[in-house]
Design a protein around this motif. Structure first.
Motif: not given
Length: 445
Positions: A303-307
């Motif tokens: 999630f952190m990479v995508a966000a």
């Protein structure tokens, strides 16, 4: 020394769980909610939980004849099985599968073990023990931290107990979920010392929830305590006990800091933590729009990479979304989100209907569905502010509801009311009236 002692305890429980799978279920639940490896300073040192799960699975083989009733024809179990499908697909369609694999593998193993609960727990007595084990396992921590926090003058709790409850918000969520089990289990047991212990765990868990300063848990706590008081036979006594023993001392000791914290719910614009969560909620929606069907894959790293493009240079940079609903939506997609909501609402609906039916037919069994209902409500409220859709306690509640779905069908039928006409005379007249007519109208000789 403590780690070696725990190895021996787990080895005995694993062997016993293989021979008696019901004990294997209790041991797995106890380990998951109590986290004795943290107490023994042996977390990650040995595969305690895996051994308990493995022996439980092996011992459960002889219960496979219950599989159709436990899995295929049980709508509650089917709701979890349906949820597993889109989550599994998201594991293999994720753009960064190496970030997803550890979290998904843990979730899949946990789900597989918990599916054994409706397979193995088939009697009301076993189900009662399951409730008590659940209450005591996490209620012990609630009593310990609540009592010591109050005795130390209102010590604020920042951390959790490990496992799926690693920080204050997830720990507080677990506490609000276990409070109904402590409260209602005391009505199911006969032992007076155990009743008192469960009552003390209720008060301690309430105080401990306050001392975590979790805003979402504060709302959930107020809601479930209100319902508990309204459902109690002695409402005034229950209210006095909750206020004077559970909530009162903890709030009194930390009242200024606690109320300042709770005020940020209304004035979130002035609180950086609250504002960062709003930024991340918006980012979660943006992430979901990039991959609407199966998301970016389970796990905070994915999630952190995508966000990152949506939160760069903001308060939400390098953080995860503190909302289980949006977390599920962004990480696993729309289908998983819909099945997730259906699963929880299904448990709520069935528990509420069961409680309503039993109040009229078998009131002594009402505590079972009420504990399920309030525990699920607590989780759903806390989930607005904590990122834990993979929380194992949630899926325990779902499987407990699946067991109750089967058990309720075989509850003892209430005794039938006596028929007022059973003693009537053959002519349909009450006996005294018949005798009166016989005396007043003698037969002529």
């Amino acid at each position: 020394m403590r780690a070696l002692l725990l190895v021996g305890v787990v080895a005995c429980l694993a062997l016993y769980g293989f021979l008696v799978p019901q004990v294997g279920v209790y041991a797995y639940i106890w380990f998951s909610l109590f986290r004795p490896d943290i107490v023994a300073f042996g977390a990650g040192q040995y595969a305690y939980s895996e051994w308990l799960a493995l022996t439980l699975m092996l011992g459960s083989v002889r219960f496979l004849h219950n599989a159709p009733r436990a899995w295929l024809f049980n709508p509650v179990t089917l709701s979890l099985l349906l949820l597993e499908i889109p989550i599994a697909i998201s594991r293999y369609t994720a753009p960064l599968p190496y970030f997803v694999a550890p979290d998904y593998n843990l979730f899949a193993r946990m789900s597989l073990v918990l599916l054994l609960i409706p397979l193995v727990i088939t009697t009301l007595e076993d189900y009662k023990r399951l409730y008590v084990v659940t209450a005591v396992s996490l209620g012990t921590w609630g009593l310990w931290h609540g009592a010591t926090g109050v005795l130390h003058g209102g010590l604020r709790i920042y951390g959790g107990i490990g496992g799926f409850m690693t920080e204050n918000n997830t720990f507080a969520c677990g506490l609000t979920m276990v409070i109904p089990f402590c409260w209602y289990s005391r009505l199911l047991v006969k032992s007076k010392p155990l009743k008192l212990l469960l009552q003390a765990m209720t008060w301690g868990s309430i105080a401990c929830t306050v001392l975590t300063f979790s805003r979402g848990a504060a709302v959930a706590l107020a809601f479930i305590l209100l319902i508990m008081v309204m459902q109690a036979k002695r409402k005034a006594l229950a209210l006095v006990g909750i206020v004077l023993i559970g909530v009162g001392p903890a709030v009194y000791l930390v009242h200024e800091a606690y109320f300042n914290r709770m005020e940020t719910i209304a004035t979130y614009e002035q609180d950086q933590s609250a504002m960062s969560r709003i930024v991340l909620m918006k980012a979660a929606v943006d992430v979901w729009r990039t991959r609407p069907f199966f998301g970016v894959g389970m796990g905070s790293k994915s999630f952190m990479v995508a966000a990152a493009p949506f939160v760069k240079g903001t308060l939400g940079e390098n953080l995860v979304v503190h909302n289980s609903y949006l977390q599920m939506l962004a990480e696993c997609g729309i289908f998983a989100f819909l099945f997730y909501m259906y699963m929880m609402i299904s448990v709520l609906w069935r528990a509420w209907r069961s409680s309503r039916r039993l109040r009229k037919t078998n009131p002594e069994f009402v505590p079972y569905p009420r504990a399920l209902l309030l525990s699920m409500i607590a989780y759903m409220i806390c989930s607005f502010t904590q990122p834990r859709y993979s929380f194992d306690f949630l899926y325990m509640i779902v499987m407990y509801a699946a067991v109750w779905y089967n058990l309720e069908k075989n509850l003892p039928k209430p005794a039938a009311a006596p028929d007022p006409l059973a003693s009537a005379a053959p002519l349909g007249l009450p006996s005294p009236l018949r005798n009166y007519r016989a005396k007043s109208c003698p037969t002529a000789n």
